[in-house]
Structures are given as structure tokens and as C-alpha cells.
Write a protein that holds these residues in place. Structure first.
Motif, PDB file in Angstrom:
ATOM      1  N   SER A 132      38.956 -34.146  56.908  1.00  0.00           N
ATOM      2  CA  SER A 132      38.710 -33.282  55.832  1.00  0.00           C
ATOM      3  C   SER A 132      39.526 -33.926  54.664  1.00  0.00           C
ATOM      4  N   ILE A 133      39.153 -33.272  53.547  1.00  0.00           N
ATOM      5  CA  ILE A 133      40.110 -33.726  52.366  1.00  0.00           C
ATOM      6  C   ILE A 133      39.835 -32.809  51.238  1.00  0.00           C
ATOM      7  N   PHE A 134      40.822 -32.359  50.413  1.00  0.00           N
ATOM      8  CA  PHE A 134      40.754 -31.535  49.651  1.00  0.00           C
ATOM      9  C   PHE A 134      42.012 -31.534  48.469  1.00  0.00           C
ATOM     10  N   ASP A 135      41.694 -30.977  47.121  1.00  0.00           N
ATOM     11  CA  ASP A 135      42.751 -31.140  46.167  1.00  0.00           C
ATOM     12  C   ASP A 135      42.553 -29.789  45.570  1.00  0.00           C
ATOM     13  N   ALA A 136      43.657 -29.163  44.786  1.00  0.00           N
ATOM     14  CA  ALA A 136      43.819 -28.182  44.239  1.00  0.00           C
ATOM     15  C   ALA A 136      44.622 -28.191  42.914  1.00  0.00           C
ATOM     16  N   LEU A 137      44.470 -27.445  41.682  1.00  0.00           N
ATOM     17  CA  LEU A 137      45.346 -27.257  40.707  1.00  0.00           C
ATOM     18  C   LEU A 137      46.465 -26.307  40.791  1.00  0.00           C
ATOM     19  N   LEU A 138      47.442 -26.763  40.555  1.00  0.00           N
ATOM     20  CA  LEU A 138      48.558 -25.561  40.604  1.00  0.00           C
ATOM     21  C   LEU A 138      49.314 -25.624  39.345  1.00  0.00           C
ATOM     22  N   TRP A 139      49.367 -24.423  38.758  1.00  0.00           N
ATOM     23  CA  TRP A 139      49.904 -24.056  37.455  1.00  0.00           C
ATOM     24  C   TRP A 139      51.440 -23.317  37.620  1.00  0.00           C
ATOM     25  N   MET A 140      52.105 -23.542  36.886  1.00  0.00           N
ATOM     26  CA  MET A 140      53.432 -22.942  36.803  1.00  0.00           C
ATOM     27  C   MET A 140      53.993 -22.549  35.532  1.00  0.00           C
ATOM     28  N   ASP A 141      54.904 -21.904  35.269  1.00  0.00           N
ATOM     29  CA  ASP A 141      55.302 -21.467  34.025  1.00  0.00           C
ATOM     30  C   ASP A 141      55.575 -22.595  33.040  1.00  0.00           C
ATOM     31  N   HIS A 142      56.206 -23.669  33.509  1.00  0.00           N
ATOM     32  CA  HIS A 142      56.855 -24.640  32.897  1.00  0.00           C
ATOM     33  C   HIS A 142      56.198 -26.070  33.076  1.00  0.00           C
ATOM     34  N   SER A 143      54.858 -25.962  33.849  1.00  0.00           N
ATOM     35  CA  SER A 143      54.589 -27.265  34.299  1.00  0.00           C
ATOM     36  C   SER A 143      53.101 -26.942  35.083  1.00  0.00           C
ATOM     37  N   ALA A 144      52.524 -28.160  35.295  1.00  0.00           N
ATOM     38  CA  ALA A 144      51.233 -28.003  36.184  1.00  0.00           C
ATOM     39  C   ALA A 144      51.256 -29.281  36.889  1.00  0.00           C
ATOM     40  N   LEU A 145      50.502 -29.185  37.921  1.00  0.00           N
ATOM     41  CA  LEU A 145      49.928 -30.371  38.722  1.00  0.00           C
ATOM     42  C   LEU A 145      48.497 -30.062  39.480  1.00  0.00           C
ATOM     43  N   ARG A 163      33.772 -33.464  31.013  1.00  0.00           N
ATOM     44  CA  ARG A 163      34.168 -34.789  30.938  1.00  0.00           C
ATOM     45  C   ARG A 163      35.366 -35.179  30.364  1.00  0.00           C
ATOM     46  N   ARG A 164      35.711 -34.210  29.302  1.00  0.00           N
ATOM     47  CA  ARG A 164      36.770 -34.599  28.690  1.00  0.00           C
ATOM     48  C   ARG A 164      38.120 -34.047  29.370  1.00  0.00           C
ATOM     49  N   ALA A 165      38.060 -32.883  30.264  1.00  0.00           N
ATOM     50  CA  ALA A 165      38.993 -32.634  31.297  1.00  0.00           C
ATOM     51  C   ALA A 165      38.974 -33.532  32.292  1.00  0.00           C
ATOM     52  N   ALA A 166      38.188 -33.928  32.759  1.00  0.00           N
ATOM     53  CA  ALA A 166      38.159 -35.029  33.919  1.00  0.00           C
ATOM     54  C   ALA A 166      39.074 -36.272  33.569  1.00  0.00           C
ATOM     55  N   GLN A 167      38.665 -36.593  32.225  1.00  0.00           N
ATOM     56  CA  GLN A 167      39.470 -37.945  31.625  1.00  0.00           C
ATOM     57  C   GLN A 167      41.182 -37.759  31.634  1.00  0.00           C
ATOM     58  N   ASP A 190      46.087 -23.749  28.678  1.00  0.00           N
ATOM     59  CA  ASP A 190      45.572 -25.042  28.001  1.00  0.00           C
ATOM     60  C   ASP A 190      44.370 -24.847  27.865  1.00  0.00           C
ATOM     61  N   PRO A 191      43.745 -25.442  26.357  1.00  0.00           N
ATOM     62  CA  PRO A 191      42.014 -24.927  26.197  1.00  0.00           C
ATOM     63  C   PRO A 191      41.278 -25.681  27.248  1.00  0.00           C
ATOM     64  N   ASP A 192      41.639 -26.615  27.980  1.00  0.00           N
ATOM     65  CA  ASP A 192      40.753 -27.377  29.029  1.00  0.00           C
ATOM     66  C   ASP A 192      41.066 -26.583  30.234  1.00  0.00           C
ATOM     67  N   PHE A 193      41.764 -25.592  30.425  1.00  0.00           N
ATOM     68  CA  PHE A 193      41.981 -25.274  31.792  1.00  0.00           C
ATOM     69  C   PHE A 193      40.903 -24.690  32.540  1.00  0.00           C
ATOM     70  N   MET A 194      39.816 -24.169  32.080  1.00  0.00           N
ATOM     71  CA  MET A 194      38.748 -23.717  32.716  1.00  0.00           C
ATOM     72  C   MET A 194      37.515 -24.941  33.215  1.00  0.00           C
ATOM     73  N   ALA A 195      37.536 -25.695  32.143  1.00  0.00           N
ATOM     74  CA  ALA A 195      36.893 -27.120  32.473  1.00  0.00           C
ATOM     75  C   ALA A 195      37.448 -27.684  33.504  1.00  0.00           C
ATOM     76  N   GLY A 196      38.762 -27.968  33.526  1.00  0.00           N
ATOM     77  CA  GLY A 196      39.468 -28.537  34.637  1.00  0.00           C
ATOM     78  C   GLY A 196      39.354 -27.975  35.970  1.00  0.00           C
ATOM     79  N   TYR A 197      39.573 -26.609  35.782  1.00  0.00           N
ATOM     80  CA  TYR A 197      39.051 -25.886  37.080  1.00  0.00           C
ATOM     81  C   TYR A 197      37.815 -26.146  37.645  1.00  0.00           C
ATOM     82  N   ILE A 198      36.704 -25.991  36.793  1.00  0.00           N
ATOM     83  CA  ILE A 198      35.560 -26.366  37.485  1.00  0.00           C
ATOM     84  C   ILE A 198      35.468 -27.921  37.880  1.00  0.00           C
TER      85      ILE A 198
END
Length: 458
Positions: free
Chosen positions: A318-331, A421-425, A283-291
Motif C-alpha cells: 500500500s502507499i498513500f499520502d495526505a495534506l496536513l494543515w495547521m494554524d501556522h504551516s502546512a505539509l 495543474r497550478r496546485a500540483a506544480q 490558501d486560494p489553491d487549497f481545494m485544487a490541491g486537495y483534489i
């Protein structure tokens, strides 16, 4: 099953790993020396030759994974992974593991959503035997009924424990809510209903369909020359089928939030899982979303969620979250634990901060600090042979170029505030899917109410 290390074997690898930690930034600095090796038999690998320590680490993966489990028998790939090294070739399970242990060889397998993965670590002097044991595991596993039943019993025991584990219950429910009947809606470990019905024929069929050369990706780091490695790869993987026979898996988008589910469980602490659709790797916004995800919840002690939920309100440890990307979807998915009587307040605080990030995005200072951290942490993430091999394999699975290590920091630096900001939205503008596991609020309040009634009666 991966054997427990004996004292001698553990000492050997601790010693070598310690040396590697001190020296392997050399391998990272020499990232331009990552070779695209093609064996005489046509098997490809990304390879870093490093003779600093007498250690070789290999990570590899076949396309398939848990997504190739039969719909009515989730857990087949997981059972295959746990039984491939339970005897093969002319070696029974006991003898096979004795040879691994005696020669300080670490061999393991695992089934993820999209891939059947393996890992092999050895000292230079044992490389021929290590690769040969792997060859036997992949091409002639026994699947002896006694061994299969023993491993099955262990898996079922683990699944029973998960029925009272808040994190396991929340994860399972979250996937069901996100993906429904899609293969991603099932956990790789299977269920208490499916695992007892898996038979040896299912295991053999999975191996036949999935373990093939055309989907194979390999990464090797260590003290071996290219010519020798090429011969080892041919001998190890050359006997596998040329082409896999995989069931197609459809692309799927996680169901859109907001959604909320409650699972009653009598435990001292309530667990909250939260998340929603994420970004696929290209996704073009992947790295922005990762950051921006690092800023929201991925940065642990420095994240917004940590400050809002723990430091300001004292709602969680404690509290945390993470990006998970798969071949056919992402969370994206996150977790926290809190007192049952404060679960609602915790969910509201998370939801409020997520909405604020979606509406306004990060500040320039937050963006700059996150970039600095993520660039600096790259070296720590690649400070051993095994970590570097794992990263090189993941880059291949993600379809990234062989010089990605060199390019990554520049890609991080190039993300602008508007892109963040676009990735966050995009990530958080729709709200959250939330799963709460614990005592119902009224059940928490009941003992106090009963005590008050008793005091009044007296």
C-alpha cells in the motif's frame, strides 16, 4: 486515561451508533438547521438538534495544544490530556471511571499541534451527569501523584516502543527536518528525556494557561433542546478563566525539498516517508490541491502512486499520502513499506511520479472522477452524530462558514483543470523530503554474499 468500555457500556453505544448510522443522513440533509447557539453566559456552539436517537455527541477544542508545551518539556499537554479524567472534584480516579462506565459515558481528551481537544458522548438520560463529570475534569483535576506516575509510566512505555517502530521514527525525523526548533518540530507525546522531567506544577500551569473560554470552540449534535444545552454549556465551561495566556507561535514554512535521510533499523520491511510543504486552509489553491492530492496518493486504490508503485512494479502493498494543515504551516506527507533491497527503486518510482504530476498535472478525466468521489464521500464522512460533531468543530477551527457543508460540493465542482495543474506544480515542483527507515542495502546483501563465499570454499 480514557477507560476501556465494559461489555454493557460497549453494547449500549454499539446499539445507539447502529441506529444513528441508519438515520443520521437526516442530520446531514438538515444541514441548513445547524444553529449558532449562544448560551445565556455567552458561550457559543454550533448545534444540530436531532431527536432521531437518544444520543448526544459533543466535540470541543481550546487553542493551544502541543505548541504550548515548554520548549524543554515537550509532552506536557499530552500528559494533561491523559490525566484530566484521573480523578477530579470529590471523586478519586477509580470512582470517576466507575461512574463513566456505569452510565455509559464516553469522555476523552487529546493534545494536537494547535489545540487541546475533548470529546463527550452520552445517552440522553445521562446528559446532566456526563456534563458534570466533564466540568469537574476541566475545573478541578486532582493530578494526584500516584495517578500521574502511573500514566507517565504508560507514556514512557509507549515512547520506548516507538524507538523500534519505523513509522514513529520516520514521522519524528520528518518533522525535525521540516521544522527544526519550531514547536511543530516536536511530537505531542514528548520524548524519553522530557516526559520524566514533567512535574505536577507543569500540568497545573498548562491547564491555567490553555483551558479558557476565549479560545473555546464547541460542536454538539443530538437529542437536546437549545435552552437545555445553553444551560449545560454555562454550567460546564462557565467556571473556566475568561482569557487564555498563550505563548505566541510564529508562522513557519516547512523547509524546502529535496532532502533525504536514512535511519538504520533491523526490521524486515523498509519504511519510506515522503512529503514537503503543503497548503494552509485558506490558501486560494487549497481545494485544487486537495483534489489533485487525492489523484496522486490520497485515493488509495485509485491513485497514481498506487498504480505505479504497487500494480505496475509490485514494490509495496500500500502507499498513500495526505495534506496536513495547521494554524501556522502546512505539509503533505505519505508512507509506504517495501523490501530493503528495493527501497531505492521504490523511492525513485515515487519521485518520478511526483515529478510527472508536477510537470503535467492531472487529466480532465482524473479531475472529474476525483470530484465525483469527493462529493459522494461527503455523506459517508458525516454518517453518525460523532462524525458530524467532529466535522462541525473542524470547520470552526478552520474558520469556515456555518453553511460550509452546503457549499462544499459547489466549491469542489468549481475547481478547473488549470487550477489543479497550478496546485500540483506548487505542491510537488520542488521534489520531496524523504526519510527511509530500515536495513542498509549492504546489510541486506551480506547474508547472500556470505553464503556464496561459503559455497566456494566447499
Amino acid at each position: 486515561m480514557t477507560p476501556v468500555l465494559s461489555g454493557a457500556r460497549r453494547f449500549a453505544f454499539v446499539l445507539v451508533a447502529g441506529l444513528a448510522l441508519a438515520s443520521l443522513p437526516t442530520a446531514v440533509r438538515a444541514s441548513t438547521k445547524i444553529q449558532h447557539l449562544i448560551s445565556p453566559g455567552g458561550i457559543e456552539a454550533w448545534f444540530v438538534q436531532d431527536s432521531t436517537v437518544p444520543l448526544i455527541a459533543m466535540e470541543y477544542a481550546f487553542g493551544g495544544g502541543a505548541a504550548q508545551d515548554p520548549a524543554d518539556k515537550p509532552g506536557v499537554g499530552n500528559l494533561v490530556a491523559d490525566t484530566l479524567d484521573e480523578g477530579s472534584g470529590d471523586l478519586d480516579s477509580k470512582t470517576f471511571h466507575e461512574r463513566l462506565d456505569r452510565r455509559a459515558i464516553e469522555l476523552s481528551f487529546g493534545s494536537t499541534r494547535d489545540y487541546f481537544r475533548g470529546s463527550l458522548r452520552m445517552l440522553k438520560d445521562t446528559r446532566d451527569e456526563a456534563f458534570d463529570l466533564l466540568r469537574m475534569s476541566l475545573t478541578s483535576p486532582h493530578f494526584d501523584s500516584t495517578d500521574v506516575e502511573r500514566v507517565r509510566a504508560q507514556i514512557i512505555s509507549g515512547l520506548r516502543r516507538e524507538t523500534t517502530n519505523p513509522t514513529s521514527l520516520a514521522s519524528r525525523k520528518f518533522l525535525e527536518m521540516a521544522y527544526g526548533d519550531h514547536p511543530y518540530g516536536r511530537l505531542a507525546s514528548g520524548t524519553l528525556e522530557s516526559v520524566p522531567r514533567i512535574d505536577v506544577a507543569d500540568l497545573k500551569d498548562y491547564v491555567r494557561r490553555v483551558l479558557a473560554r476565549d479560545t473555546l470552540k464547541i460542536a454538539v449534535v443530538g437529542d437536546v433542546d437549545p435552552e437545555t444545552l445553553g444551560k449545560l454549556l454555562d454550567k460546564t465551561f462557565g467556571g473556566l478563566p475568561a482569557k487564555a495566556s498563550l505563548t505566541p507561535v510564529a508562522d513557519v514554512e516547512a523547509r524546502k525539498p529535496p532532502q533525504r535521510a536514512f535511519i538504520p533499523l533491523d526490521v524486515p520491511q523498509t519504511l519510506v516517508a515522503f512529503g514537503g510543504p503543503g497548503f494552509k486552509r485558506h490558501d486560494p489553491d487549497f481545494m485544487a490541491g486537495y483534489i489533485v492530492n487525492h489523484i496522486l496518493g490520497g485515493g488509495t486504490l485509485s491513485s497514481r502512486l498506487y498504480r505505479e508503485v504497487r500494480e505496475k512494479r509490485g514494490l509495496a502493498y500500500s502507499i498513500f499520502d495526505a495534506l496536513l494543515w495547521m494554524d501556522h504551516s502546512a505539509l503533505f506527507i505519505g508512507y509506504t513499506g517495501t523490501r530493503a533491497d528495493r527501497a531505492g527503486e521504490t523511492v525513485d518510482a515515487i519521485d518520478k511520479e511526483v515529478r510527472r504530476m508536477a510537470e503535467t498535472g492531472p487529466t480532465q478525466q482524473e479531475l472529474d472522477e476525483a470530484k465525483s468521489y469527493l462529493k459522494g464521500s461527503q455523506m459517508l464522512a458525516l454518517d453518525s452524530s460523532a462524525k458530524l460533531a467532529s466535522a462541525l468543530l473542524q470547520y470552526q477551527l478552520d474558520g469556515l462558514p456555518i453553511d460550509y457543508i452546503e457549499k462544499r460540493n459547489a466549491i469542489v465542482d468549481a475547481v478547473t483543470l488549470d487550477e489543479a495543474r497550478r496546485a500540483a506544480q506548487r505542491l510537488w515542483g520542488q521534489g520531496l523530503v524523504t526519510v527511509i527507515v530500515g536495513r542498509a542495502p549492504q546489510a541486506v546483501a551480506q547474508p547472500a554474499a556470505a553464503a556464496a563465499r561459503a559455497a566456494t570454499a566447499n
